[in-house]
Scaffold this motif. Structure first.
Motif, mmCIF file in Angstrom:
data_model
loop_
_atom_site.group_PDB
_atom_site.id
_atom_site.type_symbol
_atom_site.label_atom_id
_atom_site.label_comp_id
_atom_site.label_asym_id
_atom_site.label_seq_id
_atom_site.Cartn_x
_atom_site.Cartn_y
_atom_site.Cartn_z
ATOM 1 N N ASN A 234 0.805 -1.224 0.000
ATOM 2 C CA ASN A 234 0.000 0.000 0.000
ATOM 3 C C ASN A 234 0.840 1.277 0.000
ATOM 4 O O ASN A 234 0.290 2.369 -0.147
ATOM 5 N N LEU A 235 2.163 1.162 0.148
ATOM 6 C CA LEU A 235 3.006 2.347 0.031
ATOM 7 C C LEU A 235 2.979 2.918 -1.379
ATOM 8 O O LEU A 235 3.317 4.089 -1.602
ATOM 9 N N LYS A 236 2.585 2.084 -2.333
ATOM 10 C CA LYS A 236 2.530 2.531 -3.729
ATOM 11 C C LYS A 236 1.655 3.764 -3.889
ATOM 12 O O LYS A 236 1.967 4.669 -4.661
ATOM 13 N N ASP A 237 0.543 3.812 -3.140
ATOM 14 C CA ASP A 237 -0.390 4.923 -3.280
ATOM 15 C C ASP A 237 0.160 6.213 -2.690
ATOM 16 O O ASP A 237 -0.333 7.298 -3.010
ATOM 17 N N TYR A 238 1.156 6.098 -1.843
ATOM 18 C CA TYR A 238 1.722 7.274 -1.171
ATOM 19 C C TYR A 238 2.967 7.784 -1.881
ATOM 20 O O TYR A 238 3.155 8.989 -2.022
ATOM 21 N N TYR A 239 3.804 6.861 -2.358
ATOM 22 C CA TYR A 239 5.095 7.258 -2.906
ATOM 23 C C TYR A 239 5.156 7.277 -4.437
ATOM 24 O O TYR A 239 6.050 7.901 -5.002
ATOM 25 N N LEU A 240 4.237 6.576 -5.101
ATOM 26 C CA LEU A 240 4.347 6.442 -6.549
ATOM 27 C C LEU A 240 3.338 7.320 -7.277
ATOM 28 O O LEU A 240 2.289 7.679 -6.740
ATOM 29 N N GLN A 241 3.678 7.627 -8.524
ATOM 30 C CA GLN A 241 2.799 8.390 -9.392
ATOM 31 C C GLN A 241 1.508 7.593 -9.624
ATOM 32 O O GLN A 241 1.525 6.364 -9.652
ATOM 33 N N ASP A 242 0.388 8.288 -9.752
ATOM 34 C CA ASP A 242 -0.925 7.646 -9.758
ATOM 35 C C ASP A 242 -1.046 6.556 -10.810
ATOM 36 O O ASP A 242 -1.559 5.462 -10.524
ATOM 37 N N ASN A 243 -0.606 6.834 -12.036
ATOM 38 C CA ASN A 243 -0.754 5.842 -13.105
ATOM 39 C C ASN A 243 0.010 4.562 -12.799
ATOM 40 O O ASN A 243 -0.470 3.455 -13.058
ATOM 41 N N LEU A 244 1.207 4.707 -12.229
ATOM 42 C CA LEU A 244 2.000 3.538 -11.890
ATOM 43 C C LEU A 244 1.376 2.778 -10.718
ATOM 44 O O LEU A 244 1.330 1.545 -10.715
ATOM 45 N N ALA A 245 0.881 3.514 -9.722
ATOM 46 C CA ALA A 245 0.224 2.873 -8.581
ATOM 47 C C ALA A 245 -0.995 2.084 -9.043
ATOM 48 O O ALA A 245 -1.236 0.960 -8.584
ATOM 49 N N ASP A 246 -1.766 2.661 -9.967
ATOM 50 C CA ASP A 246 -2.949 1.968 -10.480
ATOM 51 C C ASP A 246 -2.553 0.717 -11.260
ATOM 52 O O ASP A 246 -3.218 -0.324 -11.170
ATOM 53 N N ALA A 247 -1.474 0.819 -12.031
ATOM 54 C CA ALA A 247 -1.010 -0.344 -12.799
ATOM 55 C C ALA A 247 -0.546 -1.463 -11.869
ATOM 56 O O ALA A 247 -0.805 -2.644 -12.123
ATOM 57 N N LEU A 248 0.140 -1.105 -10.795
ATOM 58 C CA LEU A 248 0.570 -2.106 -9.824
ATOM 59 C C LEU A 248 -0.621 -2.748 -9.137
ATOM 60 O O LEU A 248 -0.614 -3.950 -8.849
ATOM 61 N N LYS A 249 -1.652 -1.938 -8.878
ATOM 62 C CA LYS A 249 -2.864 -2.472 -8.269
ATOM 63 C C LYS A 249 -3.478 -3.544 -9.153
ATOM 64 O O LYS A 249 -3.924 -4.592 -8.676
ATOM 65 N N LEU A 250 -3.507 -3.298 -10.467
ATOM 66 C CA LEU A 250 -4.063 -4.275 -11.392
ATOM 67 C C LEU A 250 -3.231 -5.555 -11.421
ATOM 68 O O LEU A 250 -3.753 -6.633 -11.725
ATOM 69 N N ASN A 251 -1.951 -5.422 -11.096
ATOM 70 C CA ASN A 251 -1.056 -6.581 -11.113
ATOM 71 C C ASN A 251 -0.658 -6.984 -9.691
ATOM 72 O O ASN A 251 0.420 -7.490 -9.449
#
Length: 914
Positions: A503-520
Motif C-alpha cells: 500500500n506504500l505505492k499509493d503514497y510514494y508512486l505516481q498515480d498511473n504507476l500505482a494503479d497499474a501495480l494495483k491491477l497486477n
C-alpha cells in the motif's frame, strides 16, 4: 595493341580494387570500438548483456521469475523491444551468427515527457558484419512486406525499418551498431562516439574493472541522472527527495545473477565527494536488530555505525558542502534550550552501534502511521540520565510536569512500560537526514537497551506488545531464510517486504504507476522481499541486493485500511449487502457512545447516526418493501428500529416497546415470503411477536416465562415441525408458531449465560451449559441428558459446532484464559492457553468442510486469535483487535477475505487474509 594492353591494365586495376574493397576492406577489423563509446554520458541506466543469445534464451524460457518480471508496469517498452528482437532471431538464424559471442548494451533514457525508452548498441568485428546486417535488414523487409529507407545524419547513414505500426532506426558508426525505436537516440549516440565518452572517465574505467564476466547481466547506474527516471515514477511531493539520489554516489555497477526464485545483485559504488563518503572508515557490523523489529515490519533501514562521533563529523562536513548545515544547526540550537548542552554531544555518550527506522502495518487509507525510530544504547540507565532531564526542562518551560507527559503501558500483572510524550518530532531527521525523515518521534519508550520512538502512542503500545510476546523478525522463519542470503556485515541495510508494504505505492508512486501495480497486485505479491546492503571497503562501497521470488508464498494477514471512530466499538462489525452495488459489501457497527456507522469497502464512513441506547441484537437486513432494497432492523432496550441504507427511519419505526426488552430481537421469515415476524422478550416476562409493520401479532398466544429471557429467541424446523425455542434462568420453552407448548421439558437447572444451540447427532437436540459447565441436552421428544466435560467457572463461554465435519456437533468451552474442544461424546480434541482472559464467546468460521477455524478475543491485550480445529494457531495470528470479529469478502471475486475487528484506539481494522 597499346589500347588493348591499356584496357587490360585498367580492367585489372578495377578488378584488384574491387577485390581489395570486398576482401580486404570488408574484412578490416575494427579497433577501439567499445559500444560504451556510443552511450551518452548522461544516460541514467545502462544494462550490459554479456551474451545476447543467452539472455534471449533466458527470457523465452519458463522461468517463473522472468515471466513475472515481464508483467511489471514501467518496463513494458523494454520487454516489447526484447520480444521483437527475439522474434527476429527466431526467424533469421544468420542474425544469431552475427551476434554470437557479442555483448549488448541497453541504455535507458527518457523519451518525451513520461516515457522511458531504450538504445541498443553492440560492437562489430569488421565491415563485413556491417554489410551482413544491412543485407539482412533488406531481406527481412522483403519477407515481411515492410519498408527500409535511408537518410544521412552527420555523414552517417541511418536506416528506418517500418512494418505496420512498428519502426526501428539503426546505423553503424566507427564499428558500433546502434538501433532504437527512436531516431533521436540513434542520432545522439552517433554524436557521442566522436566526443568525450564514458571510457574517458577515470572513475567509470575503474568501476568497469570490477565487473564479473560470469553474471547474467550487469547494471551501470549513473547517480547524477538516475533521478530523471525515478522522478517519473514518484508522486510529485517526493520528487525533490528523489533528486537527492544524485548526490548519493557517482556510479554504481551491479553484477546480476538469476534463477527460478531469486535475483542476486552485487557490485561497487564509486564516489568522489558524495554522501557515501560519510561512511568512510566505518567498520561494517553484524545485523542483530531483528530481535527488536516487529514481525509486522513492512520496511526497515538499519545503520550500523562503529564510530557514531566520526559519522556525525563527516555528516556535518557533507551538509556544509551541500548547503543545508545551518538549517539543521538552527533546529539543534532550539533543542539545546532544553538539553543545556549540544544535543549531538550528549547523544554520543548514550548511543551504541545500531539505528533503524521501521514501518509497521501499511494501511490503504493511512499509509504514514505505525512508523518507528529505534536507537541502540549503551545502557537504559545512561539513556534515562540524558533524556529525562531534557523532558523535565521542557515540562518546566511549558508549565507542566514530567508526570503529565508520561503514561504507563501495562503488559502483564508484573510488567509495565513508561511511555513519554516526546516534543521533538524530527529527531530522526536531525541525526541522519532526509533518509530518516519519514518517522516522527512524538512518543518514546525505553525497551531493554533500546530507545523506541513512534509517531503515535497507540502504535508504540502495539509495538511494545509485539516485542514483549516475541512477535519479532528473529522468530520469523521467512525473514530468517531471506536474511541468510544477505551479507553478515554491513553499514546500511534496507529491507522491504513487498506484500506488506504494497500500500506504500499509493503514497510514494505516481498515480498511473500505482494503479497499474494495483491491477497486477497478485504478481507483485509473489515477490517476497527486497534487500539492499552496502558496506565500506577501503574507500569503496560494496553493494549486495537480493530479490526473493516465491509464487506460492502464503501471505500473512495485514491491515488494508483503518477507520477511526469517535469512540471504541461496542459490537461485532457486520458485513452487509449494498443493494445498489451487490458486488461490493459494506460494514455496519455501533460504537460505545451509541453512534451507528455505515462504512464502505474502502473504509470511508458513508454516514453515522446517534442512537439513544446500545443495540442489543444482531443488525438484520430485511426487504421491508419487497422490492429488492434492504433495510437494517435491530433493537435497543426500549425501541425496535428499521433504518434504510441512507440512515433514515422507515415507515412508523422506531416502535417503542411496552416493557424494556431483555434480549436482542430475532427475525423469522418462515416461508421466505418476506412476511417477517420479530420476536423479543421483555422485563415483564412476556415474549412479544410483531409483524413486518411493527404491529403485535394477534395470533401469538404465549403468556409469560418464569424468569427473564436473556438470549435471542430461535426458530427451528425439526422433522418438518416448527419450533419457537428460548429459555429463562431455569427452564427451556419449545413452542409452536402460535406460542403453544409443543414439547414439555422437565430438565430444570441453573443456566450459564450461554445461548441455546442446536446439536446434531443420532437425534437433533438443544444444548447449553449450567453454571458449572455441565452440558445439558434437550431432545425434541421431551427426553434430556447431561454430558460431563469438566467443571468450569460460572462466566465460561460455550459453543456447539461440528468441528471435524463428521455430521455430529462438537463442544467448545472457553474459561478464563483457556479454550477446550470436545467431541459429541465428550472426548477432548484440544486445549489452548492464552496469556490473557478470553473476553468474548468463541466464533466458529467454516471456510470449507476441511477448513474450520475458531476465533478468540482477548480484549485486555487488544489481540485476536484464530485457531485450527487441532488447536494450532493460524499463521500470522494474533492480530491487533479487541472485539468480536467477522470474516467475509467485501468485494465479490476477491482472492482474499476480509477480517473486520475493532481496536482499542477507536479504530475499525480491515485485515486482508487468505
Amino acid at each position: 595493341m597499346r589500347k588493348i594492353v591499356l584496357s587490360i591494365i585498367i580492367a585489372l586495376i578495377i578488378i584488384l580494387g574491387a577485390a581489395w574493397f570486398f576482401i580486404v576492406r570488408q574484412s578490416e577489423s575494427f579497433s577501439e570500438n567499445s559500444a560504451f563509446m556510443a552511450i551518452p554520458t548522461k544516460t541514467p541506466l545502462v544494462v550490459e548483456l554479456p551474451s545476447v543469445k543467452s539472455f534471449l534464451n533466458e527470457v523465452s524460457s519458463n522461468n517463473p521469475l522472468v515471466n513475472e518480471l515481464q508483467s511489471i508496469p514501467g518496463l513494458q517498452t523494454f520487454w516489447n523491444d526484447v520480444n521483437s528482437v527475439k522474434t527476429l532471431f527466431e526467424a533469421n538464424p544468420q542474425l544469431g551468427k552475427i551476434v554470437q559471442g557479442k555483448s549488448l548494451l541497453v541504455a535507458f533514457n527518457l523519451e518525451g515527457k513520461d516515457n522511458t525508452a531504450c538504445l541498443f548498441a553492440f560492437s562489430l568485428k569488421n565491415r563485413s558484419e556491417v554489410s551482413s546486417l544491412i543485407d539482412l535488414a533488406s531481406s527481412i523487409t522483403q519477407s515481411y512486406s515492410a519498408s527500409l529507407t535511408k537518410r544521412t545524419y552527420d555523414n552517417t547513414d541511418i536506416y528506418l525499418y517500418k512494418s505496420g505500426t512498428q519502426e526501428f532506426h539503426f546505423a553503424e558508426e566507427n564499428g558500433i551498431f546502434l538501433f532504437s525505436r527512436y531516431a533521436l537516440f540513434v542520432e545522439e549516440a552517433i554524436r557521442q562516439i566522436s566526443a568525450d565518452n564514458l571510457l574517458d572517465q577515470e572513475l567509470f574505467q575503474s568501476l568497469y574493472t570490477t565487473v564479473s564476466s560470469s553474471s547474467a547481466f550487469n547494471l551501470f547506474i549513473n547517480h547524477s541522472s538516475i533521478p530523471l527516471l525515478l522522478e517519473k515514477a514518484s508522486a510529485s511531493k517526493f520528487r525533490s527527495m528523489v533528486r537527492q539520489i544524485s548526490d548519493f554516489s557517482d556510479w554504481t555497477e551491479l553484477d546480476v545473477k538469476l534463477n527460478d526464485s531469486e535475483l542476486l545483485f552485487s557490485g561497487f559504488s564509486f564516489s568522489n565527494d558524495n554522501y557515501l563518503n560519510v561512511f568512510n572508515e566505518q567498520e561494517a557490523g553484524r545485523f542483530n536488530m531483528d530481535e527488536v523489529l516487529s514481525a509486522n515490519t513492512s520496511l526497515f533501514i538499519n545503520l550500523n555505525l562503529q564510530d557514531f562521533a566520526g559519522f556525525q563529523e563527516k555528516y556535518e562536513a557533507y551538509l556544509k558542502q551541500e548547503g543545508s548545515y545551518y538549517t539543521r544547526e538552527t533546529k539543534l540550537k532550539a533543542l539545546e534550550k532544553y538539553s543545556k548542552e549540544p544535543f549531538m554531544s550528549l547523544l554520543q555518550d548514550v548511543v551504541d552501534d545500531n539505528f533503524a527506522i521501521t514501518f509497521g502495518q501499511v494501511l490503504q487509507n493511512e499509509p504514514t502511521i505505525n512508523r518507528f525510530f529505534i536507537v541502540e544504547v549503551k545502557g537504559q540507565s545512561v539513556a534515562k540520565e540524558v533524556l529525562l532531564p531534557i523532558l523535565q526542562n521542557y515540562a518546566k518551560a511549558k508549565d507542566t510536569s514530567l508526570e503529565n507527559m508520561q503514561s504507563s503501558h501495562q503488559i502483564s500483572s508484573d510488567k509495565s512500560y513508561t511511555i513519554y510524550q516526546f516534543p521533538f518530532k524530527d529527531i530522526p531527521e536531525l541525526i541522519f537526514g532526509k533518509v530518516f525523515s519519514a518517522v516522527e518521534s512524538n512518543y518514546m519508550c525505553l525497551y531493554d537497551n533500546y530507545i523506541i520512538f513512534a509517531d503515535s502512542e497507540i502504535a508504540l503500545k502495539s509495538y511494545i506488545h509485539d516485542l514483549e510476546f516475541s512477535e519479532t523478525l528473529d522468530k520469523d522463519i521467512s525473514f530468517q531464510e531471506f536474511n541468510q542470503e544477505m551479507s553478515s556485515r554491513s553499514n546500511f541495510y534496507f529491507y522491504m517486504n513487498l506484500s506488506k508494504a504494497f500500500n506504500l505505492k499509493d503514497y510514494y508512486l505516481q498515480d498511473n504507476l500505482a494503479d497499474a501495480l494495483k491491477l497486477n497486485e497478485m504478481g507483485v505479491r509473489k515477490f517476497y522481499a527486497l534487500g539492499w546492503q552496502f558496506s565500506e571497503n577501503s574507500g569503496e562501497f560494496l553493494n549486495n541486493l537480493y530479490l526473493k521470488f516465491n509464487p506460492v508464498v502464503k501471505e500473512e494477514p495485514q491491515i488494508v485500511w483503518q477507520t477511526k471512530l469517535e469512540s471504541t466499538i461496542s459490537s461485532r462489525p457486520q458485513i452487509v449487502v449494498n443493494h445498489n452495488d451487490p458486488k461490493d459489501k459494506e460494514v455496519i457497527i455501533q460504537d460505545d457512545i451509541n453512534n451507528l456507522h455505515l462504512i464502505n469497502k474502502e473504509g470511508a464512513t458513508l454516514w453515522n447516526i446517534g442512537l439513544p441506547e446500545k443495540i442489543l441484537s444482531e443488525i438484520y437486513q430485511v426487504d421491508y418493501y419487497r422490492n429488492g432494497k434492504l433495510q437494517y432492523l435491530f433493537n435497543t432496550k426500549s425501541q425496535l428500529f428499521l433504518i434504510d441504507r441512507n440512515g433514515k427511519n422507515v415507515a412508523k419505526f422506531p416502535i417503542k416497546f411496552s416493557s424494556p426488552t431483555t434480549n436482542g430481537v430475532s427475525v423469522f421469515d418462515y416461508d421466505n415470503s418476506r412476511n417477517y415476524r420479530f420476536f423479543v422478550a421483555c422485563e415483564n416476562k412476556q415474549v412479544f411477536a410483531y409483524d413486518r409493520d411493527g404491529n403485535v401479532v394477534s395470533g401469538w398466544k404465549f403468556d409469560k416465562t418464569e424468569g427473564e429471557v436473556k438470549n435471542p429467541i430461535k426458530h427451528l424446523r425439526v422433522e418438518n415441525k416448527d419450533y419457537i425455542v428460548f429459555s429463562d434462568q431455569y427452564k427451556t420453552y419449545l413452542l409452536d408458531r402460535q406460542g403453544n407448548t409443543r414439547v414439555s421439558t422437565s430438565d430444570s437447572f441453573n443456566r450459564s449465560g450461554n445461548d441455546l444451540q442446536i446439536a446434531e447427532g443420532n437425534k437433533t437436540a438443544i444444548v447449553t451449559t449450567d453454571a458449572e459447565g455441565l452440558v445439558h441436552i434437550q431432545y425434541f421428544d421431551g427426553e434430556s441428558a447431561i454430558l460431563d466435560i469438566g467443571k468450569y467457572g460460572e462466566a465460561h463461554y460455550f459453543k456447539a459446532e461440528d468441528l471435524n465435519a463428521d455430521g455430529k456437533t462438537d463442544f467448545i468451552i472457553a474459561d478464563e484464559n483457556e479454550i477446550f474442544a470436545f467431541s459429541d461424546k465428550g472426548k477432548k480434541m484440544f486445549d489452548y492457553k492464552f496469556d490473557k482472559l478470553i473476553s468474548e464467546i468463541p466464533t466458529v468460521f467454516s471456510f470449507s468442510t476441511a477448513d474450520i477455524k475458531i476465533g478468540i478475543v482477548c480484549e485486555e491485550e487488544n489481540r485476536i486469535y484464530l485457531l485450527s480445529t487441532n488447536g494450532n494457531l493460524s499463521e500470522g495470528f494474533p492480530l491487533q483487535g479487541n472485539t468480536e470479529f467477522s470474516i467475509g469478502s467485501l468485494t465479490e471475486g476477491s482472492p482474499y477475505l476480509n477480517l473486520l475487528v475493532g481496536s482499542e484506539d477507536h479504530s475499525l481494522l480491515n485485515y486482508k487474509i487468505e
